[in-house]
Design a protein around this motif. Structure first.
Motif, PDB file in Angstrom:
ATOM      1  N   VAL A  39       0.843  -1.193   0.000  1.00 51.08           N
ATOM      2  CA  VAL A  39       0.000   0.000   0.000  1.00 51.08           C
ATOM      3  C   VAL A  39       0.880   1.247   0.000  1.00 51.08           C
ATOM      4  O   VAL A  39       0.640   2.187  -0.769  1.00 51.08           O
ATOM      5  CB  VAL A  39      -0.975   0.009   1.203  1.00 51.08           C
ATOM      6  N   GLU A  40       1.905   1.270   0.828  1.00 54.45           N
ATOM      7  CA  GLU A  40       2.777   2.444   0.909  1.00 54.45           C
ATOM      8  C   GLU A  40       3.532   2.680  -0.391  1.00 54.45           C
ATOM      9  O   GLU A  40       3.694   3.825  -0.812  1.00 54.45           O
ATOM     10  CB  GLU A  40       3.737   2.329   2.096  1.00 54.45           C
ATOM     11  N   VAL A  41       3.987   1.603  -1.049  1.00 56.00           N
ATOM     12  CA  VAL A  41       4.673   1.760  -2.334  1.00 56.00           C
ATOM     13  C   VAL A  41       3.726   2.388  -3.349  1.00 56.00           C
ATOM     14  O   VAL A  41       4.070   3.360  -4.032  1.00 56.00           O
ATOM     15  CB  VAL A  41       5.203   0.398  -2.856  1.00 56.00           C
ATOM     16  N   VAL A  42       2.502   1.852  -3.450  1.00 59.37           N
ATOM     17  CA  VAL A  42       1.531   2.385  -4.410  1.00 59.37           C
ATOM     18  C   VAL A  42       1.176   3.820  -4.071  1.00 59.37           C
ATOM     19  O   VAL A  42       1.114   4.684  -4.961  1.00 59.37           O
ATOM     20  CB  VAL A  42       0.271   1.496  -4.478  1.00 59.37           C
ATOM     21  N   MET A  43       0.958   4.108  -2.799  1.00 58.65           N
ATOM     22  CA  MET A  43       0.607   5.468  -2.397  1.00 58.65           C
ATOM     23  C   MET A  43       1.706   6.445  -2.802  1.00 58.65           C
ATOM     24  O   MET A  43       1.418   7.547  -3.270  1.00 58.65           O
ATOM     25  CB  MET A  43       0.360   5.540  -0.884  1.00 58.65           C
ATOM     26  N   GLN A  44       2.970   6.054  -2.644  1.00 55.88           N
ATOM     27  CA  GLN A  44       4.085   6.933  -3.027  1.00 55.88           C
ATOM     28  C   GLN A  44       4.114   7.141  -4.538  1.00 55.88           C
ATOM     29  O   GLN A  44       4.323   8.259  -5.013  1.00 55.88           O
ATOM     30  CB  GLN A  44       5.420   6.347  -2.544  1.00 55.88           C
ATOM     31  N   LYS A  45       3.866   6.071  -5.297  1.00 56.86           N
ATOM     32  CA  LYS A  45       3.865   6.184  -6.764  1.00 56.86           C
ATOM     33  C   LYS A  45       2.724   7.086  -7.235  1.00 56.86           C
ATOM     34  O   LYS A  45       2.893   7.875  -8.166  1.00 56.86           O
ATOM     35  CB  LYS A  45       3.760   4.802  -7.418  1.00 56.86           C
TER      36      LYS A  45
END
Length: 182
Positions: A39-45
């Motif tokens: 979730v954090e990776v996607v949110m950053q992207k």
């Protein structure tokens, strides 16, 4: 990524503009089975590409792309709405899918059954039976985003089920299945 840092307006499929709510995206990713790290990776992207006026489809595409790189099974669940919408222009395949899901839960099913009501005959999309449990399902399939059934639809469906029940039908549970996009 905090919502209150800067208000960014996005454009929904319907054309309506709304403030981007990162919590909605987080919940959607989590419901698909993404880990907190994913979730954090996607949110950053998404944060990297987010700009005022951006379409929700662009946010979805970015989210899907990065989920797919991390987990094909999670990305498949995230893509489920689009996959169901791809069933076609009619609701018939959706009715078959609904019946198949109920069968996987141990129900015997029939689709497209004409049932006599107290006043008139009704076509019921799916009838499912398991032991003494009977379910009538009315499927509402919308294969384009932004289309929403209004309140008259469930009221109409409920009146149909009550008509069948009044005629001695075995309505124990009434259900409305709907794929609503956008």
């Amino acid at each position: 990524m905090q919502n209150d840092i800067k208000e960014i307006y996005i454009t929904k499929t319907s054309g309506e503009r709304a403030i981007f709510d990162s919590n909605k995206l987080r919940q959607s990713l989590s419901r698909s089975g993404a880990t907190s790290e994913q979730v954090e990776v996607v949110m950053q992207k998404v944060q990297d590409i987010l700009k005022d006026g951006m379409a929700t489809q662009d946010i979805y595409r970015t989210s899907f792309k990065w989920l797919k790189k991390m987990s094909k099974s999670v990305s498949a669940r995230y893509n489920l709405k689009k996959a169901v919408m791809a069933l076609g222009p009619t609701g018939f395949p959706f009715e078959k899918l609904t019946a198949a899901i109920l069968e996987s839960m141990g129900y015997s099913t029939q689709t497209g059954v004409i049932v006599p009501g107290h006043c008139v005959k009704h076509e019921i999309d799916v009838i499912a039976t398991k032991v003494e449990h009977h379910v009538m399902v009315e499927c509402k399939f919308h294969n384009r985003q932004g289309f929403v059934s209004d309140v008259k639809i469930p009221l109409y469906i409920q009146s149909r089920f009550l008509d069948v029940e009044k005629n001695g039908g075995t309505v124990v549970v009434t259900a409305l299945s709907s794929i609503k996009a956008g």
